[in-house]
Design a protein around this motif. Sequence first.
Motif: not given
Length: 204
Positions: A110-111, A146-151, A159-163, A191-200
């Motif tokens: 998954d992502c 979840a995605v990968l940020t290239l700085r 970089l995104d599995n959905l794009n 990054i802004g307001v964080a919260s616990e996020v389940v990613v998938g």
Amino acid sequence: MSRLCAFGATLSLCLLLLAGPAAADPGPGHMPVGRATTQPIGHHLFCLENAAECRPLESRGLVTPLKLDHDLILAVAEVNTRINARIEPRSDAELYGTEERWTYPTDAGDCEDFALLKRRALHEMGIDLANLLLTVVRKRSGEGHAVLTLRTDRGDFILDNLNWRVVAWTDTPYRFVKRQSGSDPGRWLDIGVASEVVVGAVAK
């Protein structure tokens, strides 16, 4: 992976990054990261299994954003399209019978698995891990992703599995929540307001 799709992704990235001069310092093209926040549980478990990948990097000193050139632009676009084509989108529940497992995929994942594999591939090409940052976002539906940020010296790109395209973070449809610290891969920043996020996310 179709040749047309790969060409389109590469051309899009080239036009985007070569359109203007490189930024002299961080500005609108870079994410406004803030204070330390909670590490995603999946990444915490990943770090327990892969401790060497989560050690602090401060001893090397400050790493400047990646300087992009034409060859590197092509290489980044190729990694994104190749991994998106090779890995079958499957949820952690389907693969492992659990809600959250971050790992390197072999043929399905998954992502966050896509993001981990792209991070490793780009690092093996010579890009510093300080410029390859796992990032948690929310999709418009509210689902974690979840995605990968290239700085880079031209801003932050995703970089995104959905794009198939590599795009500026501001050109994505997401709300950005948190990402890895550039100096400590096991530490995460708001990054802004964080919260616990389940990613998938495995589909748009």
